[in-house]
Scaffold this motif. Sequence first.
Motif, PDB file in Angstrom:
ATOM      1  N   VAL A 179       6.157   7.935   8.846  1.00 28.09           N
ATOM      2  CA  VAL A 179       7.327   7.825   7.972  1.00 28.09           C
ATOM      3  C   VAL A 179       6.837   7.142   6.703  1.00 28.09           C
ATOM      4  O   VAL A 179       6.566   5.940   6.698  1.00 28.09           O
ATOM      5  CB  VAL A 179       8.470   7.039   8.639  1.00 28.09           C
ATOM      6  CG1 VAL A 179       9.688   7.007   7.711  1.00 28.09           C
ATOM      7  CG2 VAL A 179       8.836   7.673   9.980  1.00 28.09           C
ATOM      8  N   THR A 180       6.664   7.924   5.673  1.00 26.09           N
ATOM      9  CA  THR A 180       5.996   7.451   4.468  1.00 26.09           C
ATOM     10  C   THR A 180       7.018   7.132   3.370  1.00 26.09           C
ATOM     11  O   THR A 180       8.222   7.085   3.615  1.00 26.09           O
ATOM     12  CB  THR A 180       4.997   8.503   3.940  1.00 26.09           C
ATOM     13  OG1 THR A 180       5.724   9.598   3.408  1.00 26.09           O
ATOM     14  CG2 THR A 180       4.069   8.991   5.031  1.00 26.09           C
ATOM     15  N   GLY A 181       6.541   6.920   2.190  1.00 23.15           N
ATOM     16  CA  GLY A 181       7.400   6.643   1.044  1.00 23.15           C
ATOM     17  C   GLY A 181       6.625   7.014  -0.213  1.00 23.15           C
ATOM     18  O   GLY A 181       5.527   7.577  -0.145  1.00 23.15           O
ATOM     19  N   LYS A 182       7.191   6.635  -1.310  1.00 27.58           N
ATOM     20  CA  LYS A 182       6.560   6.936  -2.595  1.00 27.58           C
ATOM     21  C   LYS A 182       5.159   6.304  -2.682  1.00 27.58           C
ATOM     22  O   LYS A 182       4.959   5.174  -2.241  1.00 27.58           O
ATOM     23  CB  LYS A 182       7.447   6.324  -3.686  1.00 27.58           C
ATOM     24  CG  LYS A 182       7.400   6.988  -5.012  1.00 27.58           C
ATOM     25  CD  LYS A 182       8.491   6.353  -5.897  1.00 27.58           C
ATOM     26  CE  LYS A 182       8.343   6.733  -7.336  1.00 27.58           C
ATOM     27  NZ  LYS A 182       8.307   8.158  -7.584  1.00 27.58           N
ATOM     28  N   GLY A 183       4.221   7.043  -3.224  1.00 22.71           N
ATOM     29  CA  GLY A 183       2.887   6.490  -3.481  1.00 22.71           C
ATOM     30  C   GLY A 183       2.008   6.361  -2.252  1.00 22.71           C
ATOM     31  O   GLY A 183       1.053   5.578  -2.245  1.00 22.71           O
ATOM     32  N   LYS A 184       2.305   7.099  -1.195  1.00 26.36           N
ATOM     33  CA  LYS A 184       1.561   6.937   0.056  1.00 26.36           C
ATOM     34  C   LYS A 184       0.667   8.136   0.376  1.00 26.36           C
ATOM     35  O   LYS A 184       0.223   8.293   1.513  1.00 26.36           O
ATOM     36  CB  LYS A 184       2.549   6.719   1.214  1.00 26.36           C
ATOM     37  CG  LYS A 184       3.418   5.492   1.063  1.00 26.36           C
ATOM     38  CD  LYS A 184       2.652   4.218   1.393  1.00 26.36           C
ATOM     39  CE  LYS A 184       3.562   3.005   1.277  1.00 26.36           C
ATOM     40  NZ  LYS A 184       2.966   1.800   1.865  1.00 26.36           N
ATOM     41  N   SER A 185       0.419   8.990  -0.612  1.00 22.12           N
ATOM     42  CA  SER A 185      -0.294  10.237  -0.299  1.00 22.12           C
ATOM     43  C   SER A 185      -1.737   9.999   0.158  1.00 22.12           C
ATOM     44  O   SER A 185      -2.320  10.844   0.836  1.00 22.12           O
ATOM     45  CB  SER A 185      -0.261  11.193  -1.489  1.00 22.12           C
ATOM     46  OG  SER A 185      -0.810  10.549  -2.607  1.00 22.12           O
ATOM     47  N   ALA A 186      -2.306   8.830  -0.164  1.00 21.44           N
ATOM     48  CA  ALA A 186      -3.672   8.548   0.307  1.00 21.44           C
ATOM     49  C   ALA A 186      -3.730   8.559   1.838  1.00 21.44           C
ATOM     50  O   ALA A 186      -4.768   8.884   2.423  1.00 21.44           O
ATOM     51  CB  ALA A 186      -4.157   7.197  -0.234  1.00 21.44           C
ATOM     52  N   GLY A 222       6.123   3.157   5.086  1.00 14.12           N
ATOM     53  CA  GLY A 222       6.801   3.287   3.790  1.00 14.12           C
ATOM     54  C   GLY A 222       6.860   1.976   3.002  1.00 14.12           C
ATOM     55  O   GLY A 222       7.258   1.972   1.838  1.00 14.12           O
ATOM     56  N   GLY A 223       6.445   0.871   3.636  1.00 17.27           N
ATOM     57  CA  GLY A 223       6.617  -0.458   3.015  1.00 17.27           C
ATOM     58  C   GLY A 223       5.859  -0.616   1.703  1.00 17.27           C
ATOM     59  O   GLY A 223       4.839   0.033   1.484  1.00 17.27           O
ATOM     60  N   LEU A 224       6.361  -1.505   0.858  1.00 17.85           N
ATOM     61  CA  LEU A 224       5.794  -1.652  -0.491  1.00 17.85           C
ATOM     62  C   LEU A 224       4.546  -2.525  -0.531  1.00 17.85           C
ATOM     63  O   LEU A 224       3.765  -2.447  -1.470  1.00 17.85           O
ATOM     64  CB  LEU A 224       6.849  -2.260  -1.431  1.00 17.85           C
ATOM     65  CG  LEU A 224       8.072  -1.363  -1.689  1.00 17.85           C
ATOM     66  CD1 LEU A 224       9.110  -2.129  -2.511  1.00 17.85           C
ATOM     67  CD2 LEU A 224       7.658  -0.086  -2.410  1.00 17.85           C
ATOM     68  N   GLY A 225       4.372  -3.374   0.450  1.00 20.49           N
ATOM     69  CA  GLY A 225       3.171  -4.216   0.480  1.00 20.49           C
ATOM     70  C   GLY A 225       3.126  -5.242  -0.633  1.00 20.49           C
ATOM     71  O   GLY A 225       2.065  -5.567  -1.163  1.00 20.49           O
ATOM     72  N   THR A 226       4.290  -5.794  -0.959  1.00 18.83           N
ATOM     73  CA  THR A 226       4.341  -6.725  -2.103  1.00 18.83           C
ATOM     74  C   THR A 226       3.495  -7.988  -1.877  1.00 18.83           C
ATOM     75  O   THR A 226       3.050  -8.591  -2.843  1.00 18.83           O
ATOM     76  CB  THR A 226       5.799  -7.156  -2.396  1.00 18.83           C
ATOM     77  OG1 THR A 226       6.405  -7.530  -1.158  1.00 18.83           O
ATOM     78  CG2 THR A 226       6.592  -6.023  -3.020  1.00 18.83           C
ATOM     79  N   LYS A 256      -0.666  -2.234  -5.770  1.00 17.50           N
ATOM     80  CA  LYS A 256       0.101  -1.605  -6.851  1.00 17.50           C
ATOM     81  C   LYS A 256      -0.084  -0.081  -6.802  1.00 17.50           C
ATOM     82  O   LYS A 256       0.878   0.676  -6.908  1.00 17.50           O
ATOM     83  CB  LYS A 256      -0.377  -2.161  -8.195  1.00 17.50           C
ATOM     84  CG  LYS A 256       0.475  -1.712  -9.353  1.00 17.50           C
ATOM     85  CD  LYS A 256       0.012  -2.311 -10.661  1.00 17.50           C
ATOM     86  CE  LYS A 256       0.735  -1.630 -11.811  1.00 17.50           C
ATOM     87  NZ  LYS A 256      -0.057  -1.654 -13.037  1.00 17.50           N
ATOM     88  N   ALA A 257      -1.318   0.349  -6.621  1.00 17.76           N
ATOM     89  CA  ALA A 257      -1.594   1.791  -6.588  1.00 17.76           C
ATOM     90  C   ALA A 257      -2.163   2.250  -5.240  1.00 17.76           C
ATOM     91  O   ALA A 257      -2.370   3.436  -5.036  1.00 17.76           O
ATOM     92  CB  ALA A 257      -2.569   2.154  -7.708  1.00 17.76           C
ATOM     93  N   LEU A 258      -2.417   1.293  -4.334  1.00 20.09           N
ATOM     94  CA  LEU A 258      -3.022   1.634  -3.033  1.00 20.09           C
ATOM     95  C   LEU A 258      -2.028   1.280  -1.924  1.00 20.09           C
ATOM     96  O   LEU A 258      -1.533   0.155  -1.893  1.00 20.09           O
ATOM     97  CB  LEU A 258      -4.298   0.796  -2.854  1.00 20.09           C
ATOM     98  CG  LEU A 258      -5.102   1.013  -1.595  1.00 20.09           C
ATOM     99  CD1 LEU A 258      -5.909   2.307  -1.682  1.00 20.09           C
ATOM    100  CD2 LEU A 258      -6.055  -0.170  -1.369  1.00 20.09           C
ATOM    101  N   PRO A 259      -1.733   2.226  -1.013  1.00 16.71           N
ATOM    102  CA  PRO A 259      -0.844   1.869   0.100  1.00 16.71           C
ATOM    103  C   PRO A 259      -1.455   0.728   0.903  1.00 16.71           C
ATOM    104  O   PRO A 259      -2.665   0.726   1.154  1.00 16.71           O
ATOM    105  CB  PRO A 259      -0.802   3.147   0.950  1.00 16.71           C
ATOM    106  CG  PRO A 259      -1.308   4.239   0.092  1.00 16.71           C
ATOM    107  CD  PRO A 259      -2.207   3.616  -0.934  1.00 16.71           C
ATOM    108  N   LYS A 260      -0.637  -0.240   1.299  1.00  8.79           N
ATOM    109  CA  LYS A 260      -1.208  -1.385   2.037  1.00  8.79           C
ATOM    110  C   LYS A 260      -1.870  -0.930   3.332  1.00  8.79           C
ATOM    111  O   LYS A 260      -2.810  -1.535   3.820  1.00  8.79           O
ATOM    112  CB  LYS A 260      -0.163  -2.466   2.301  1.00  8.79           C
ATOM    113  CG  LYS A 260       0.890  -2.103   3.311  1.00  8.79           C
ATOM    114  CD  LYS A 260       1.692  -3.326   3.724  1.00  8.79           C
ATOM    115  CE  LYS A 260       2.842  -2.883   4.611  1.00  8.79           C
ATOM    116  NZ  LYS A 260       3.630  -3.948   5.166  1.00  8.79           N
ATOM    117  N   GLU A 261      -1.381   0.178   3.889  1.00 13.62           N
ATOM    118  CA  GLU A 261      -1.950   0.688   5.149  1.00 13.62           C
ATOM    119  C   GLU A 261      -3.367   1.210   4.953  1.00 13.62           C
ATOM    120  O   GLU A 261      -4.076   1.490   5.912  1.00 13.62           O
ATOM    121  CB  GLU A 261      -1.076   1.813   5.706  1.00 13.62           C
ATOM    122  CG  GLU A 261       0.339   1.395   6.075  1.00 13.62           C
ATOM    123  CD  GLU A 261       1.283   1.274   4.888  1.00 13.62           C
ATOM    124  OE1 GLU A 261       0.909   1.713   3.778  1.00 13.62           O
ATOM    125  OE2 GLU A 261       2.393   0.743   5.064  1.00 13.62           O
TER     126      GLU A 261
END
Length: 291
Positions: A57-64, A13-17, A24-29
């Motif tokens: 355990v995901t979060g917003k913007g992780k559908s990839a 779920g992390g933001l990957g800042t 920004k648009a790609l999950p860091k994972e």
Amino acid sequence: MAASVRKAVFPVGGLGTRFLPVTKALPKEMLPIVDKPLIHYAVEEARAAGIEEFIFVTGKGKSAIEDHFDHSSELEALLRSRGKEEAAESLSRWLPAPGKVAYTRQQEPLGLGHAVWCARHFIGDEPFAVLLPDDVFLAAVPCLKQMVDAYSGRGGMVAAETITGADISNYGVLDVSDDNGAVVSVRGLVEKPKPEDAPSNLAVVGRYIMTPKVFDYLDRQETGAGGEIQLTDALSWLATEEEFAGIRIEGERFDCGKRTGYLRANIAFALQRDDMRDDLTSYIRSLGIGA
Ligand code: G1P
């Protein structure tokens, strides 16, 4: 006989800042090491250790991430229509079996302990693993397999690595009661201590096995270092209730939560590949660095 470890939790779920703007648009994972995303390595490692159920355990913007672990019917059909059976097959042979993958969302970024707690209803009454995809291992025996082989029904076990200097403050650190070589007995853990307060130089490196008793602590939702609900604190409590160990991992770990660690991993994994080794080696030699 001790229960086997069949389930694994992947906190993603992390933001990957630290990797902005790419995250920004790609999950860091989903950042690649050579040609597979980070999360793919963690899932492969879990499978090699006998894990059968995969809980993200995901979060917003992780559908990839969900798309990655699903069939891509159009792409597979297209490849087959072009006679590329092997390529089509290679897109899906590693997918988790139907019904063996679950996604739940951590609705607020309240910490790693909270992320694991969000998976509690998928775990039931058996020991489970947690894999942080930022830590990637190049090892003859995959990291989690080393742990599962040594676990033998303890309350918990963490992967450990010796860290020198002030860097220890970036980790959960083991308070060791007995050091017998590869496997050490642990009486507590401290999350991101100041170097002078670190109870040892053995740090937790992104792989855990624990019993569901850990949820007795996480249910309390107590915050720790950085104002977050820390998995480390829950495990420190668990270590007072049940036998708890750290295991020094054989192999090399890459901290892909850091840009240089991530780049190192790309070089190391590419050098393992027969189709890339020569080209890459001659390029690195041509740079003449450190000669
Ligand atoms: C997390 C854990 C820490 C552990 C580390 C391993 O920290 O909280 O205890 O040592 O992963 O990579 P993070 O790197 O998410 O700050």
